[in-house]
Design an enzyme around this catalytic site. Structure first.
Site, PDB file in Angstrom:
ATOM      1  N   ASN A   1      10.907  -3.627 -11.120  1.00 46.95           N
ATOM      2  CA  ASN A   1      11.249  -2.489 -10.402  1.00 46.95           C
ATOM      3  C   ASN A   1      12.367  -3.000  -9.423  1.00 46.95           C
ATOM      4  O   ASN A   1      13.326  -1.951  -9.099  1.00 46.95           O
ATOM      5  CB  ASN A   1      10.291  -1.592  -9.919  1.00 46.95           C
ATOM      6  CG  ASN A   1       9.365  -2.248  -8.909  1.00 46.95           C
ATOM      7  OD1 ASN A   1       9.563  -3.604  -8.783  1.00 46.95           O
ATOM      8  ND2 ASN A   1       8.190  -1.659  -8.501  1.00 46.95           N
TER       9      ASN A   1
ATOM     10  N   ASP B   1       0.002  -4.048   2.133  1.00 46.45           N
ATOM     11  CA  ASP B   1       1.273  -3.831   2.765  1.00 46.45           C
ATOM     12  C   ASP B   1       1.405  -2.025   2.984  1.00 46.45           C
ATOM     13  O   ASP B   1       2.456  -1.876   2.205  1.00 46.45           O
ATOM     14  CB  ASP B   1       2.475  -4.481   2.374  1.00 46.45           C
ATOM     15  CG  ASP B   1       2.721  -4.085   0.846  1.00 46.45           C
ATOM     16  OD1 ASP B   1       1.967  -3.473   0.174  1.00 46.45           O
ATOM     17  OD2 ASP B   1       4.070  -4.154   0.416  1.00 46.45           O
TER      18      ASP B   1
ATOM     19  N   ASP C   1      -0.580   2.372  -1.227  1.00 50.82           N
ATOM     20  CA  ASP C   1      -1.602   1.491  -0.501  1.00 50.82           C
ATOM     21  C   ASP C   1      -2.476   2.455   0.583  1.00 50.82           C
ATOM     22  O   ASP C   1      -3.724   2.184   0.324  1.00 50.82           O
ATOM     23  CB  ASP C   1      -1.016   0.327   0.716  1.00 50.82           C
ATOM     24  CG  ASP C   1      -0.221  -0.301  -0.049  1.00 50.82           C
ATOM     25  OD1 ASP C   1      -0.520  -1.672  -0.350  1.00 50.82           O
ATOM     26  OD2 ASP C   1       0.944  -0.093  -0.576  1.00 50.82           O
TER      27      ASP C   1
ATOM     28  N   THR D   1      -2.942  -5.598  -2.750  1.00 47.19           N
ATOM     29  CA  THR D   1      -1.902  -4.881  -3.250  1.00 47.19           C
ATOM     30  C   THR D   1      -0.478  -4.884  -2.627  1.00 47.19           C
ATOM     31  O   THR D   1       0.555  -4.212  -2.803  1.00 47.19           O
ATOM     32  CB  THR D   1      -2.417  -3.461  -3.150  1.00 47.19           C
ATOM     33  OG1 THR D   1      -2.511  -3.298  -1.716  1.00 47.19           O
ATOM     34  CG2 THR D   1      -3.712  -3.204  -3.707  1.00 47.19           C
TER      35      THR D   1
ATOM     36  N   HIS E   1       0.380   2.964  -7.851  1.00 47.75           N
ATOM     37  CA  HIS E   1       0.336   1.503  -8.385  1.00 47.75           C
ATOM     38  C   HIS E   1      -0.912   0.973  -7.661  1.00 47.75           C
ATOM     39  O   HIS E   1      -1.977   0.418  -8.388  1.00 47.75           O
ATOM     40  CB  HIS E   1       1.360   0.636  -7.855  1.00 47.75           C
ATOM     41  CG  HIS E   1       2.982   1.130  -8.270  1.00 47.75           C
ATOM     42  ND1 HIS E   1       3.128   1.089  -9.543  1.00 47.75           N
ATOM     43  CD2 HIS E   1       3.720   1.452  -7.393  1.00 47.75           C
ATOM     44  CE1 HIS E   1       4.403   1.464  -9.623  1.00 47.75           C
ATOM     45  NE2 HIS E   1       4.909   1.963  -8.516  1.00 47.75           N
ATOM     46  N   ASP E   2      -1.067   1.058  -6.475  1.00 46.87           N
ATOM     47  CA  ASP E   2      -2.136   0.117  -5.683  1.00 46.87           C
ATOM     48  C   ASP E   2      -3.561   0.642  -6.000  1.00 46.87           C
ATOM     49  O   ASP E   2      -4.594   0.119  -6.162  1.00 46.87           O
ATOM     50  CB  ASP E   2      -1.901  -0.108  -4.351  1.00 46.87           C
ATOM     51  CG  ASP E   2      -0.523  -0.795  -4.196  1.00 46.87           C
ATOM     52  OD1 ASP E   2      -0.215  -1.348  -4.783  1.00 46.87           O
ATOM     53  OD2 ASP E   2      -0.099  -0.524  -3.046  1.00 46.87           O
TER      54      ASP E   2
END
Length: 316
Positions: A162, A9, A14, A128, A244-245
């Site tokens: 989160n 997304d 990402d 992700t 994160h991803d």
């Protein structure tokens, strides 16, 4: 070479994951599918195309689900959820508009066709974003789960969410889809939750290092990371932000980027008043439920950084 399909997304983290997947010399990105999540589907799709066009990567992009699996919208609609900080996830990435059209094959069809093909038994599925596309594909083709040998995903949190006190964004957006995926017969599910991604944040010195590389991906990554640091920074802390991803992609190159693991029964809460979307990890030694996931707890920021640098150098 590790071959992968990426379902995402596309926001800033990402985007960095796509850069690494498309550029790292040990990876071959076969296709990307997009899903409603950080921003609306039309934005995640356009952002994905922009990222790939920037680096000249000829990877097909397949548009997927525009809403969660069974819900009409997020548990709290995006415009209300982000009202206090609309700049945290920008609608369009600060990149030139795309030149490449989206592929005509929808994401769910692409996922089914790819993983049902015996020639693709080695391909890793990386997710992700919200798991809507994956859940829809599993529902449409009951044999699919046994054809996906490994799913590596960013989602969930063992300790602290989160978007709520207990839930991470991806699972909270579509908890029913996440539950369907974890209840499936996929051979191996590897989870990069907030616990792991927050343990390996990048800092402003990393932005400077990317700028010195000067490649299109490195420069864009620096800009995205500076934006993330600005949004995450709290007074008194060293300015930093998780990406994160991209940790999912780094894991495909260097499994030792994860320094602490656990293998447990995992389920997703779909009805709790305060726990909707929570990843429930049953750590009891006497738990009787099936162990269905490997959960990463900690990551090495040094290895993570090295993987990114290697990928970004490959653009020169």
């Amino acid at each position: 070479m590790t071959r992968l399909v990426l379902d995402c997304d596309t926001g800033t983290d990402d985007a960095i994951a796509i850069f690494v997947a498309a550029l790292h010399p040990e990876l071959e990105l076969m296709a990307v599918s997009t899903v409603n999540g950080n921003v609306a589907l039309e934005n995640t799709t356009e952002n994905t195309l922009r990222v790939l066009d920037l680096i000249g990567a000829k990877v097909p992009v397949h548009a997927g689900a525009s809403r969660p699996l069974v819900r009409p919208d997020f548990p709290i609609p995006r415009d209300i959820l982000n009202a206090g900080n609309p700049e945290f996830q920008v609608a369009y990435l600060d990149l030139p508009p795309s030149r490449t059209p989206v592929h005509e094959t929808p994401a769910v069809r692409m996922l089914i066709d790819t993983f049902m093909d015996p020639a693709n038994a080695d391909i890793v599925l990386v997710a992700t974003g919200p798991l809507t596309n994956v859940a829809l594909a599993l529902a449409a083709e009951p044999r699919l789960a046994r054809k996906i040998s490994r799913l590596v995903l960013m989602g969930g949190a063992h300790l602290g969410g989160n978007v709520t006190a207990t839930a991470e964004f991806n699972f909270w957006v579509d908890p029913e889809a996440a539950r369907a995926v974890f209840s499936s017969d996929i051979g191996e599910i590897v989870v990069m939750p907030l616990d792991a991604t927050h343990s390996a944040p990048l800092i402003l010195a990393d932005c400077d290092a990317f700028d010195r590389l000067g490649t299109p991906a490195a420069t864009a990554c620096s800009r995205f990371l500076r934006h993330r640091i600005e949004q995450y920074h709290q007074e008194g802390d060293t300015p930093s932000a998780p990406v994160h991803d991209a940790l999912c992609i780094a894991y495909l190159v260097r499994e030792d980027v994860i320094t602490a693991w656990g293998h447990y029964p995992v389920s997703i809460e779909t009805a709790g008043e305060q726990t909707l979307g929570q990843m429930v990890v049953d750590t009891r030694p006497w738990a009787t439920a099936r162990v269905n996931a490997a959960i990463a707890y900690k990551a090495s920021v040094d290895i993570f950084r090295d993987v990114l640098m290697t990928a970004f150098k490959a653009t020169g």
